[in-house]
Design a protein around this motif. Structure first.
Motif, PDB file in Angstrom:
ATOM      1  N   LEU A 168      57.848 -12.386  23.472  1.00  0.00           N
ATOM      2  CA  LEU A 168      58.839 -11.911  24.440  1.00  0.00           C
ATOM      3  C   LEU A 168      59.731 -13.062  24.907  1.00  0.00           C
ATOM      4  CD1 LEU A 168      59.914  -9.528  26.070  1.00  0.00           C
ATOM      5  CD2 LEU A 168      58.255 -10.068  27.861  1.00  0.00           C
ATOM      6  N   ALA A 169      59.133 -14.182  25.256  1.00  0.00           N
ATOM      7  CA  ALA A 169      59.927 -15.347  25.660  1.00  0.00           C
ATOM      8  C   ALA A 169      60.781 -15.845  24.504  1.00  0.00           C
ATOM      9  CB  ALA A 169      59.007 -16.468  26.146  1.00  0.00           C
ATOM     10  N   THR A 170      60.197 -15.895  23.307  1.00  0.00           N
ATOM     11  CA  THR A 170      60.939 -16.354  22.131  1.00  0.00           C
ATOM     12  C   THR A 170      62.150 -15.464  21.883  1.00  0.00           C
ATOM     13  OG1 THR A 170      58.902 -17.221  21.137  1.00  0.00           O
ATOM     14  CG2 THR A 170      60.754 -16.823  19.665  1.00  0.00           C
ATOM     15  N   THR A 171      61.968 -14.141  22.006  1.00  0.00           N
ATOM     16  CA  THR A 171      63.061 -13.198  21.761  1.00  0.00           C
ATOM     17  C   THR A 171      64.223 -13.440  22.721  1.00  0.00           C
ATOM     18  OG1 THR A 171      61.558 -11.499  20.930  1.00  0.00           O
ATOM     19  CG2 THR A 171      63.705 -10.761  21.740  1.00  0.00           C
ATOM     20  N   TRP A 172      63.932 -13.567  24.017  1.00  0.00           N
ATOM     21  CA  TRP A 172      65.004 -13.714  24.995  1.00  0.00           C
ATOM     22  C   TRP A 172      65.632 -15.098  24.950  1.00  0.00           C
ATOM     23  CZ3 TRP A 172      67.859 -10.229  27.141  1.00  0.00           C
ATOM     24  CH2 TRP A 172      67.387  -8.913  27.193  1.00  0.00           C
ATOM     25  N   VAL A 173      64.876 -16.119  24.589  1.00  0.00           N
ATOM     26  CA  VAL A 173      65.471 -17.445  24.366  1.00  0.00           C
ATOM     27  C   VAL A 173      66.453 -17.369  23.202  1.00  0.00           C
ATOM     28  CG1 VAL A 173      64.986 -19.801  23.576  1.00  0.00           C
ATOM     29  CG2 VAL A 173      63.603 -18.788  25.379  1.00  0.00           C
ATOM     30  N   GLN A 174      66.086 -16.625  22.147  1.00  0.00           N
ATOM     31  CA  GLN A 174      66.973 -16.483  20.994  1.00  0.00           C
ATOM     32  C   GLN A 174      68.224 -15.679  21.335  1.00  0.00           C
ATOM     33  OE1 GLN A 174      64.068 -14.804  18.383  1.00  0.00           O
ATOM     34  NE2 GLN A 174      63.444 -16.777  17.540  1.00  0.00           N
ATOM     35  N   ILE A 175      68.098 -14.654  22.186  1.00  0.00           N
ATOM     36  CA  ILE A 175      69.263 -13.863  22.592  1.00  0.00           C
ATOM     37  C   ILE A 175      70.238 -14.734  23.386  1.00  0.00           C
ATOM     38  CG2 ILE A 175      70.026 -11.970  24.089  1.00  0.00           C
ATOM     39  CD1 ILE A 175      67.468 -10.471  23.280  1.00  0.00           C
ATOM     40  N   VAL A 176      69.714 -15.467  24.376  1.00  0.00           N
ATOM     41  CA  VAL A 176      70.566 -16.348  25.175  1.00  0.00           C
ATOM     42  C   VAL A 176      71.237 -17.383  24.285  1.00  0.00           C
ATOM     43  CG1 VAL A 176      70.528 -18.130  26.962  1.00  0.00           C
ATOM     44  CG2 VAL A 176      69.255 -16.010  27.299  1.00  0.00           C
ATOM     45  N   LYS A 177      70.483 -17.945  23.376  1.00  0.00           N
ATOM     46  CA  LYS A 177      71.019 -18.964  22.473  1.00  0.00           C
ATOM     47  C   LYS A 177      72.115 -18.403  21.580  1.00  0.00           C
ATOM     48  CE  LYS A 177      70.801 -19.842  17.911  1.00  0.00           C
ATOM     49  NZ  LYS A 177      69.774 -20.240  16.986  1.00  0.00           N
ATOM     50  N   ALA A 178      71.933 -17.177  21.058  1.00  0.00           N
ATOM     51  CA  ALA A 178      72.936 -16.575  20.178  1.00  0.00           C
ATOM     52  C   ALA A 178      74.255 -16.362  20.923  1.00  0.00           C
ATOM     53  CB  ALA A 178      72.425 -15.251  19.620  1.00  0.00           C
TER      54      ALA A 178
END
Length: 525
Positions: A168-178
């Motif tokens: 879950l944390a990995t997913t939202w870090v990736q969304i913010v990063k994108a």
């Protein structure tokens, strides 16, 4: 800016940790990620340091030939969309090996699939760490933080995301990063075109008259990187690795387990293709802009090839924009290494520990999660060590290209044959995984990537790891190792006895992969 991004991502991790309990939540974010969210996260996972720093650098130094990396990585998503996404989501649970173990004997295929996953993740992760170390060391030089300490800092952060926040944390870090990366890339592309008065004619005229030392070079002319006699073969080999390797990348495949159904998996791939396609088109402006506005000589003296895009930002808009682009690149690296770490730790915990070592007898899901967290620490330490050994001059796009070659040679053949060939056997899968993995790694070791005789004037950090003439002439082994992977899987199947139970399971897999019937019950179980 660096500290602000770190604070944001650690805040996301704290938020996710409060909502993460149990194996499904830790490994697959509870399968509650929507199509657009997963699509943006997939794009965030895919647009790595190799994409932002490495491709811009290769284009800036080698022109048109470097742009072929962008083309290969973009086209690759067609393979994911048409072949892999739906069957994988319907037939698996947490990892690629779940799809293979559905109809084949689980112990051998899970063991080999886990080994392949760990190898690919290490290659890919090392590239991100090299990019991070170079970036941080250049941005805050004079502060006492060297390349090695920068690599260690990134490693500590990525382990924290995975250990505490899970998928879950990995997913939202990736969304913010994108979102950040696309915003920064658009801004930088607009500034490049503004430099040329928004005239494509002026832009391309500058590209065909790039000053390289005392000569003027046409950067739209093929052959600056892929020279005779093997240049054409090397380019084809690279294209095969990029286009076929994406469908075998563990950290991309695990993203399809975070969505509730196969339809959402397909939607997420379409979202990812749109975002990734737009980004790779803009790498043209980043790379050629750096070549024409900044110049190879200045880039080489100030951080090397991987710093082309940040130095372009500095030249066009000053230190503040330079810091912004560098911080975005740093966020890019953090997101990708988090995805790689969780895919590697998931594979080890779910495939190797639970289903091979313990024969599926793990007492609780908490124990499986605990093993995954320990694995995250180990993977982090290994990638930090390799990145420090390779040093800051290793081009990250090239290093990731090798990871794609291993994925295309080992993983893709067994995934495709498992989905589409009724007679495919466990022996075929083991042979294919083993041959693809060994052949790609062996060819990389004896290729010009690792072997070469350097002049005494070459800096120690830029010298080849093995000082000898290369035995295999191509930089990327895909054109040889991918057929070896498919051939070994084919021969292994023909050399083994047909398993009637496996053939029956193929019929079940075919129905489930294409319709989704039974997928949710198996996942909940």
């Amino acid at each position: 800016m660096f500290l602000a991004f770190i604070a944001i991502t650690l805040g996301i991790t704290w938020w996710a940790a409060r909502r993460t309990s149990g194996a499904s939540s830790y490994f697959a974010a509870g399968r509650r990620i929507t199509g657009w969210q997963n699509g943006v996260a997939v794009a965030g996972d895919y647009m790595s340091a190799a994409s932002f720093l490495g491709i811009a650098g290769i284009i800036a130094f080698q022109g048109y030939d470097g742009f072929m990396y962008s083309v290969g990585w973009l086209v690759a998503y067609l393979t994911v969309l048409l072949i892999v996404a739906e069957p994988l989501r319907n037939a698996g649970k947490y990892t690629m090996a779940d799809l293979l173990a559905y109809r084949l004997r689980p112990l051998p295929v899970r063991a080999m699939a886990s080994l392949s996953t760990l190898t690919i993740s290490t290659f890919y992760m090392t590239a991100q760490m090299v990019g991070a170390g170079t970036l941080v060391a250049l941005l805050i030089r004079g502060s006492g933080i060297t390349y090695n300490w920068a690599v260690i800092m990134v490693g500590v952060l990525m382990v924290a995301y995975v250990v505490f926040g899970g998928m879950l944390a990995t997913t939202w870090v990736q969304i913010v990063k994108a979102v950040l990366l696309m915003t920064g890339t658009v801004m930088l592309s607009v500034l490049v075109m503004a430099h040329f008065n928004f005239s494509l004619g002026q832009f391309f005229d500058a590209i065909v008259h790039v000053q390289d030392g005392n000569t003027v070079v046409n950067f739209l002319q093929p052959g600056l990187r892929y020279k005779p006699p093997y240049g054409a073969l090397d380019l084809v080999s690279l294209g095969m690795a990029l286009i076929l390797g994406t469908a075998g990348l563990p950290h991309i495949l695990v993203r399809f387990y975070t969505v509730p159904d196969a339809r959402t998996a397909r939607i997420s791939v379409v979202w990812a293709m749109g975002i990734v396609g737009s980004f790779f088109i803009m790498t043209t402006f980043l790379g050629f802009g750096a070549a024409t506005i900044v110049g190879k000589a200045f880039i080489a003296k100030n951080g090397g090839i991987n710093m082309s895009a940040p130095l372009l930002a500095q030249r066009l808009a000053g230190d503040v924009f330079f810091a912004l682009i560098s911080a975005i690149a740093f966020a890019t690296i953090l997101a990708v290494v988090a995805g790689l770490t969780i895919s590697a730790s998931t594979s080890f915990a779910h495939d190797l520990y639970t289903n091979v070592i313990r024969h599926g007898q793990t007492t609780t899901s908490q124990q499986e999660v605990r093993v995954a967290r320990i694995t995250a620490f180990v993977v982090g330490l290994i990638s930090i060590a390799i990145a420090i050994i390779l040093g800051p001059t290793f081009n990250v796009a090239f290093l990731v290209g090798l990871a794609f070659a291993v994925a295309a040679s080992a993983n893709l053949p067994v995934i495709v044959l498992s989905i589409f060939w009724r007679r495919f056997t466990t022996e075929g899968a083991v042979w294919g995984l083993t041959a693809g993995l060994i052949s790609s790694l062996a060819l990389i070791v004896i290729s010009p990537s690792i072997m070469g005789i350097d002049a005494p004037t070459v800096a120690a950090s830029a010298r080849h790891l093995i000082q000898a003439r290369p035995i295999f002439p191509l930089e990327n082994p895909g054109i040889v190792s991918i057929p070896i992977g498919f051939l070994a899987a084919f021969l292994g199947t023909l050399a083994s006895r047909v398993d009637d139970a496996a053939e029956q399971k193929f019929t079940e897999l075919e129905v489930r992969a294409n319709t989704g019937l039974g997928a949710e019950q198996a996942v909940s179980h």
